[in-house]
Motif scaffolding. Structure first.
Motif, mmCIF file in Angstrom:
data_model
loop_
_atom_site.group_PDB
_atom_site.id
_atom_site.type_symbol
_atom_site.label_atom_id
_atom_site.label_comp_id
_atom_site.label_asym_id
_atom_site.label_seq_id
_atom_site.Cartn_x
_atom_site.Cartn_y
_atom_site.Cartn_z
ATOM 1 N N GLN A 82 0.846 -1.187 0.000
ATOM 2 C CA GLN A 82 0.000 0.000 0.000
ATOM 3 C C GLN A 82 0.880 1.235 0.000
ATOM 4 O OE1 GLN A 82 -3.684 -0.160 0.223
ATOM 5 N NE2 GLN A 82 -3.271 1.838 -0.661
ATOM 6 N N THR A 83 0.723 2.065 -1.012
ATOM 7 C CA THR A 83 1.551 3.263 -1.107
ATOM 8 C C THR A 83 0.733 4.378 -1.763
ATOM 9 O OG1 THR A 83 3.653 4.132 -1.944
ATOM 10 C CG2 THR A 83 2.581 2.441 -3.290
ATOM 11 N N THR A 84 1.401 5.318 -2.412
ATOM 12 C CA THR A 84 0.697 6.431 -3.065
ATOM 13 C C THR A 84 1.215 6.600 -4.481
ATOM 14 O OG1 THR A 84 2.295 7.978 -2.087
ATOM 15 C CG2 THR A 84 0.190 7.687 -0.946
ATOM 16 N N ASP A 85 0.375 7.184 -5.341
ATOM 17 C CA ASP A 85 0.792 7.423 -6.717
ATOM 18 C C ASP A 85 1.529 8.763 -6.812
ATOM 19 O OD1 ASP A 85 -1.128 9.462 -6.794
ATOM 20 O OD2 ASP A 85 -2.575 8.307 -7.962
ATOM 21 N N ARG A 89 -2.132 10.030 -4.060
ATOM 22 C CA ARG A 89 -3.353 9.273 -3.780
ATOM 23 C C ARG A 89 -3.008 7.827 -3.442
ATOM 24 N NH1 ARG A 89 -6.567 10.456 -9.245
ATOM 25 N NH2 ARG A 89 -4.676 9.411 -9.987
ATOM 26 N N ARG A 90 -3.749 7.234 -2.531
ATOM 27 C CA ARG A 90 -3.482 5.864 -2.108
ATOM 28 C C ARG A 90 -3.631 4.910 -3.285
ATOM 29 N NH1 ARG A 90 -3.430 4.534 3.228
ATOM 30 N NH2 ARG A 90 -4.426 2.531 2.863
ATOM 31 N N GLY A 131 5.806 7.870 -3.248
ATOM 32 C CA GLY A 131 5.232 6.520 -3.168
ATOM 33 C C GLY A 131 6.217 5.445 -3.540
#
Length: 393
Positions: A82-85, A89-90, A131
C-alpha cells in the motif's frame, strides 16, 4: 526459463534456437509471449522434420515490464504494498523478490507512473516519487541485500527527492520549512536534513536500470526532453530545469558528488540524482542489467537463430531496447528474427540494424484492440510461419 525439444533422429544436427522477447505492453507478459513463440516455432519445426532445441526466456529493457519478466524467471510472486501514486493518492503497488529473497526489483512506474494518474490533468510541477520510496522501504524491511530500481514510465520530475523523503530525508527552504512535494518546489531548496535518513539504504547494493543517456539539465535534460510528455508547458519545462539545477547545487555542496553531467541522470525526471548523491549507485543500461540477472549472454552466444519481439518495432527499438540488446549480444553468424505487433522500420533500416527479418502478427486489417485480444494466438501462428519459412527439411 522454458526448454522445448522436438524428438527427431539423433543423426540430425539440432538447431539451437533462443527466444528472448519483451512484453507486448497492454496485451501480454513477456513470459506469455516467449511461451507462444516457443510453441509456434516448435510446431513449425516438427512440420518440417527439423530438430531444434529451444530456450525461451522472457525479457525486458529495464523499464515497465521488467518486474514481471524477472519474477517469472525467478518463479516468485509480486508482493503488493500500500503506497501512493505520483499525486499522493493511495494506491496498491508491487515489488518483486528473487527466489533467495536477496534481490528486490522495484519499478518507478509502479508508484510514480503516468498510467496511474491518467484519469486527471497532468501536474508536472507537483508529481512526486514519494510513493516509490514506500516500495523501497518495504524492500529494506524484507532484508534484501540488493535493490534493482527500474526507471521508465514515470510522471515525475523531482530529482528523486520524493523517494528520499519517504526514507527520512527533509528538503527545506531558507526558513527551515519543509518543501511541498514535487519538482516545482525545488527552486526554493536551501538545504537537506538527512539526520533521520534510513541507514539501511546505505548498506544495500543499488543498481539502477536506465535506457537513456540524457544528462540532468539543459536542452537534452530531464525537463526539456521528458517534461512535455508528462504535461509540462514550455514555461514549466524551464521552471523544472531551474529547480533541478538548484537541487544539484545543494546536493553537490552537501555531498561533494557532481552528477549532473553523468549520462542517464536525466532519466525518469532525474530520479537517480538524490539517491546517487548519498549512496553508491550503479547506473546500468536496462538491457544489460536484465541480461546479467538472467544469464542471457550465454544463451544468445550459443544460439544459431534468435527470435525476439515487442509490441511495436520502430527506431526506438534499436536504441537501448530489448531488440537492440539482442542484436548486440548475439554471437557472430547468428540470425535475428523479430516478431512484433507492428513493424515500422523500412527495408534499409532492417538491413542496417542486422535484423534478418521482421514479421507483424497482424493477419490483415485489424484494430489495436483486436490485435491485443488475440495477441498470443497470433504470436504463436506467426512463429509457426517463421519456422516453416526459415527451416529446411
Amino acid at each position: 526459463m522454458t526448454s522445448v525439444q522436438n524428438p527427431v533422429p539423433e543423426t540430425t544436427h539440432a538447431l539451437n534456437v533462443a527466444i528472448v522477447p519483451d512484453s507486448f505492453k497492454g496485451s501480454a507478459r513477456a513470459s506469455e509471449v516467449a511461451a507462444a513463440m516457443a510453441e509456434g516455432f516448435a510446431k513449425g519445426a516438427a512440420s518440417r522434420a527439423c530438430e531444434v532445441e529451444i530456450t525461451a526466456v522472457p525479457f525486458a529493457d529495464g523499464g515497465e515490464g521488467t518486474l514481471e519478466a524477472l519474477i517469472d524467471v525467478w518463479g516468485t510472486e509480486a508482493i503488493e504494498v500500500q503506497t501512493t501514486d505520483a499525486l499522493g493518492r493511495r494506491v496498491l503497488s508491487r515489488l518483486g523478490l528473487s527466489a533467495d529473497q536477496q534481490i528486490a526489483i522495484v519499478e518507478a512506474a509502479e508508484a510514480a507512473g503516468l498510467p496511474q494518474v491518467s484519469d486527471v490533468a497532468r501536474q508536472p510541477l507537483d508529481a512526486t516519487t514519494y510513493g516509490l520510496g514506500a516500495l523501497v522501504a518495504h524492500a529494506l524491511d524484507l532484508g534484501v541485500s540488493q535493490i534493482i530500481l527500474c526507471l521508465g514510465g514515470s510522471a515525475t520530475t523531482d530529482g528523486g527527492t520524493g523517494l528520499l523523503s519517504a526514507l527520512g530525508a527533509k528538503f527545506v527552504d531558507a526558513n527551515g520549512d519543509q518543501l511541498p512535494a514535487g519538482g516545482g518546489a525545488l527552486e526554493n531548496l536551501a538545504s537537506i536534513d538527512i539526520s533521520e535518513l534510513d541507514p539501511r539504504a546505505a548498506t544495500v547494493q543499488w543498481q539502477i536500470a536506465c535506457d537513456v543517456t540524457n544528462p540532468l539539465l539543459g536542452a537534452k535534460g530531464a525537463a526539456a526532453i521528458f517534461g512535455p510528455q508528462k504535461g509540462a508547458s514550455q514555461a514549466q519545462v524551464e521552471h523544472l530545469d531551474g529547480a533541478l539545477g538548484q537541487l544539484a547545487e545543494v546536493l553537490e555542496d552537501a555531498t561533494g558528488r557532481v552528477l549532473r553531467e553523468q549520462p542517464g541522470m536525466g532519466a525518469a525526471g532525474g530520479l537517480a540524482l538524490s539517491l546517487g548523491s548519498y549512496f553508491d549507485v550503479e547506473l546500468v543500461p536496462g538491457w544489460e542489467l536484465v541480461a546479467k540477472v538472467l544469464g542471457a549472454h550465454e544463451i544468445l552466444d550459443g544460439a544459431d537463430v534468435v527470435l525476439t519481439g515487442e509490441g511495436r518495432l520502430d527506431s526506438q527499438s534499436l536504441d537501448g531496447k530489448v531488440v537492440s540488446g539482442v542484436l548486440a549480444a548475439s554471437g557472430p553468424g547468428c540470425d535475428v528474427i523479430v516478431i512484433a505487433g507492428s513493424v515500422d522500420l523500412d527495408d534499409a533500416q532492417l538491413e542496417e540494424s542486422g535484423i534478418l527479418a521482421a514479421y507483424s502478427i497482424a493477419p490483415g486489417p485489424a484494430t489495436l484492440s483486436e490485435l491485443s485480444t488475440d495477441a498470443l494466438a497470433l504470436v504463436q501462428r506467426t512463429a509457426f510461419s517463421v519456422a516453416r519459412t526459415y527451416l529446411r527439411k
